[in-house]
Design a protein around this motif. Structure first.
Motif, mmCIF file in Angstrom:
data_model
loop_
_atom_site.group_PDB
_atom_site.id
_atom_site.type_symbol
_atom_site.label_atom_id
_atom_site.label_comp_id
_atom_site.label_asym_id
_atom_site.label_seq_id
_atom_site.Cartn_x
_atom_site.Cartn_y
_atom_site.Cartn_z
ATOM 1 N N ALA A 49 -23.603 -39.723 -9.247
ATOM 2 C CA ALA A 49 -24.638 -39.334 -10.203
ATOM 3 C C ALA A 49 -24.447 -37.889 -10.674
ATOM 4 N N GLU A 50 -24.069 -37.005 -9.746
ATOM 5 C CA GLU A 50 -23.913 -35.588 -10.084
ATOM 6 C C GLU A 50 -22.697 -35.332 -10.966
ATOM 7 N N THR A 51 -21.601 -36.012 -10.675
ATOM 8 C CA THR A 51 -20.360 -35.781 -11.425
ATOM 9 C C THR A 51 -20.239 -36.677 -12.647
ATOM 10 N N GLY A 52 -20.952 -37.801 -12.638
ATOM 11 C CA GLY A 52 -20.809 -38.790 -13.695
ATOM 12 C C GLY A 52 -19.554 -39.631 -13.560
ATOM 13 N N LEU A 53 -18.826 -39.434 -12.470
ATOM 14 C CA LEU A 53 -17.547 -40.117 -12.261
ATOM 15 C C LEU A 53 -17.689 -41.196 -11.198
ATOM 16 N N ALA A 54 -16.572 -41.765 -10.776
ATOM 17 C CA ALA A 54 -16.588 -42.773 -9.715
ATOM 18 C C ALA A 54 -16.405 -42.081 -8.369
ATOM 19 N N ALA A 55 -17.246 -42.424 -7.407
ATOM 20 C CA ALA A 55 -17.141 -41.875 -6.050
ATOM 21 C C ALA A 55 -16.971 -43.028 -5.076
ATOM 22 N N GLN A 56 -16.155 -42.797 -4.055
ATOM 23 C CA GLN A 56 -15.820 -43.870 -3.116
ATOM 24 C C GLN A 56 -15.837 -43.386 -1.672
ATOM 25 N N LEU A 57 -16.220 -44.266 -0.788
ATOM 26 C CA LEU A 57 -15.937 -44.123 0.643
ATOM 27 C C LEU A 57 -14.801 -45.072 0.956
ATOM 28 N N VAL A 58 -13.742 -44.532 1.544
ATOM 29 C CA VAL A 58 -12.573 -45.333 1.882
ATOM 30 C C VAL A 58 -12.249 -45.130 3.358
ATOM 31 N N VAL A 59 -11.950 -46.209 4.041
ATOM 32 C CA VAL A 59 -11.495 -46.120 5.430
ATOM 33 C C VAL A 59 -10.120 -46.782 5.527
ATOM 34 N N GLU A 60 -9.385 -46.382 6.537
ATOM 35 C CA GLU A 60 -8.049 -46.965 6.741
ATOM 36 C C GLU A 60 -8.128 -48.119 7.731
ATOM 37 N N GLU A 61 -7.468 -49.205 7.397
ATOM 38 C CA GLU A 61 -7.370 -50.340 8.303
ATOM 39 C C GLU A 61 -6.022 -51.007 8.070
ATOM 40 N N GLY A 120 -5.816 -48.224 2.630
ATOM 41 C CA GLY A 120 -7.155 -47.731 2.380
ATOM 42 C C GLY A 120 -8.029 -48.848 1.838
ATOM 43 N N ILE A 121 -9.209 -49.018 2.433
ATOM 44 C CA ILE A 121 -10.133 -50.074 2.027
ATOM 45 C C ILE A 121 -11.394 -49.436 1.429
ATOM 46 N N PHE A 122 -11.760 -49.851 0.214
ATOM 47 C CA PHE A 122 -12.984 -49.371 -0.412
ATOM 48 C C PHE A 122 -14.182 -50.002 0.305
ATOM 49 N N VAL A 123 -14.949 -49.174 1.003
ATOM 50 C CA VAL A 123 -16.113 -49.666 1.734
ATOM 51 C C VAL A 123 -17.383 -49.514 0.901
ATOM 52 N N HIS A 124 -17.416 -48.462 0.086
ATOM 53 C CA HIS A 124 -18.552 -48.287 -0.829
ATOM 54 C C HIS A 124 -18.046 -47.561 -2.067
ATOM 55 N N GLN A 125 -18.579 -47.915 -3.210
ATOM 56 C CA GLN A 125 -18.189 -47.302 -4.470
ATOM 57 C C GLN A 125 -19.398 -47.196 -5.371
ATOM 58 N N SER A 126 -19.517 -46.062 -6.056
ATOM 59 C CA SER A 126 -20.618 -45.859 -6.994
ATOM 60 C C SER A 126 -20.045 -45.238 -8.263
ATOM 61 N N ARG A 127 -20.527 -45.666 -9.417
ATOM 62 C CA ARG A 127 -19.984 -45.207 -10.696
ATOM 63 C C ARG A 127 -21.031 -44.438 -11.502
ATOM 64 N N GLY A 128 -20.634 -43.237 -11.964
ATOM 65 C CA GLY A 128 -21.485 -42.459 -12.843
ATOM 66 C C GLY A 128 -21.313 -42.893 -14.288
ATOM 67 N N ASN A 129 -22.005 -42.199 -15.194
ATOM 68 C CA ASN A 129 -22.003 -42.629 -16.596
ATOM 69 C C ASN A 129 -20.706 -42.327 -17.336
ATOM 70 N N LYS A 130 -19.799 -41.552 -16.719
ATOM 71 C CA LYS A 130 -18.498 -41.273 -17.347
ATOM 72 C C LYS A 130 -17.350 -41.938 -16.583
ATOM 73 N N ALA A 131 -17.693 -42.805 -15.655
ATOM 74 C CA ALA A 131 -16.657 -43.435 -14.824
ATOM 75 C C ALA A 131 -15.803 -44.394 -15.637
ATOM 76 N N VAL A 132 -14.505 -44.370 -15.360
ATOM 77 C CA VAL A 132 -13.573 -45.278 -16.014
ATOM 78 C C VAL A 132 -13.595 -46.617 -15.290
ATOM 79 N N GLN A 133 -13.618 -47.694 -16.028
ATOM 80 C CA GLN A 133 -13.594 -49.020 -15.419
ATOM 81 C C GLN A 133 -12.164 -49.369 -14.996
ATOM 82 N N THR A 134 -11.973 -49.570 -13.719
ATOM 83 C CA THR A 134 -10.677 -50.001 -13.195
ATOM 84 C C THR A 134 -10.887 -51.307 -12.436
ATOM 85 N N ASP A 135 -9.824 -51.819 -11.815
ATOM 86 C CA ASP A 135 -9.951 -53.085 -11.090
ATOM 87 C C ASP A 135 -10.406 -52.877 -9.649
ATOM 88 N N SER A 136 -10.774 -51.659 -9.279
ATOM 89 C CA SER A 136 -11.213 -51.400 -7.906
ATOM 90 C C SER A 136 -12.644 -51.888 -7.698
#
Length: 257
Positions: A99-111, A115-131
């Motif tokens: 929300a603060e950056t307007g970009l995509a933010a992720q929590l990633v853990v290694e398994e 790297g596995i995306f465990v949580h992802q949130s997208r701001g209003n300027k986030a680029v849509q990718t296949d993640s």
């Protein structure tokens, strides 16, 4: 479908086939029996038997002649996320970063070396990718991956690289283990890792590892965006400082559990 580069020993072939089917259906957004048989190298009768079982267990659904992954997997995915302690501590912090950056933010853990995306949130300027949640990425070419590798032993890093290789995702991907290990030293000194068009052309990403008091790696927080939205000042200074502040809060909360 990309097979694992490390062959498992004593595999149960029928289970292997079921998961090959599930993964193919996910990657291709559905398929019929013939397509599955042709691409997985199994007979139609074998594929049909597995699909029947998976459908009875509600892990796949069928509409006409097309099979797709069933919603029952949401239950498993939800459990896997909720059972991860660091997910519970970081979810709201990741949302605030986006929300603060307007970009995509992720929590990633290694398994298993990825790297596995465990949580992802997208701001209003986030680029849509296949993640998406559950997406797997190589570690050597991603900011979050390098952030975690930087705090692993050289032996563990080399084991991961031996297992998955260092495939060239873009022209800027580092494919030399020696160069990667040198970069890991720099990451430790500045407490931030960068991916400058290394994993996806046109995308920049910054990440900071989440560490315990003894520097065991819990995961990494990353923020990614297009080169248009992440100029050098934002990429090299502003975003790293924001993530570092967020990670300090998470690490303090984790230490007080």
């Amino acid at each position: 479908m990309t097979p694992s580069t490390k062959k498992a020993k004593n595999k149960i072939k029928s289970i292997d086939t079921s998961f090959d089917i599930i993964e193919y259906l996910m990657e291709e957004d559905g398929a019929g029996v013939t397509e599955l048989a042709d691409n997985l190298g199994r007979s139609k009768s074998t594929i049909h038997c597995h699909l029947n079982t998976l459908e009875q267990r509600r892990y796949v659904t069928q509409v006409d002649d097309v099979y797709r992954v069933g919603l029952r997997f949401l239950n498993l995915g939800g459990y896997a996320a909720q059972s991860n302690e660091i997910y519970r501590l970081t979810r709201s912090e990741v949302d605030e970063l986006a929300a603060e950056t307007g970009l995509a933010a992720q929590l990633v853990v290694e398994e298993h070396g990825k790297g596995i995306f465990v949580h992802q949130s997208r701001g209003n300027k986030a680029v849509q990718t296949d993640s998406r949640i559950g997406t797997e990425r190589y570690l050597h070419c991603t900011a979050f991956g390098k952030a975690m590798l930087a705090y692993y032993s050289p032996e563990r890093v080399r084991d991961i690289l031996d297992r998955h290789g260092m495939s060239e995702q873009t022209a800027k991907t580092t494919t030399s283990p020696e160069e990667l290990l040198k970069e890991c030293e720099e990451i430790r000194s500045r407490n931030a890792a960068f991916d400058d068009n290394e994993q996806i052309e046109g995308i920049r990403c910054v990440a900071v590892p989440i560490l315990t008091n003894t520097e065991d790696v819990l995961g990494a927080i990353s923020v990614s965006g297009s080169t248009r939205h992440m100029d050098n000042e934002t990429f090299r200074k502003k975003i790293p400082e924001l993530i570092q502040h967020t990670v300090r809060v998470i690490e303090i909360n984790y230490a007080n559990i």
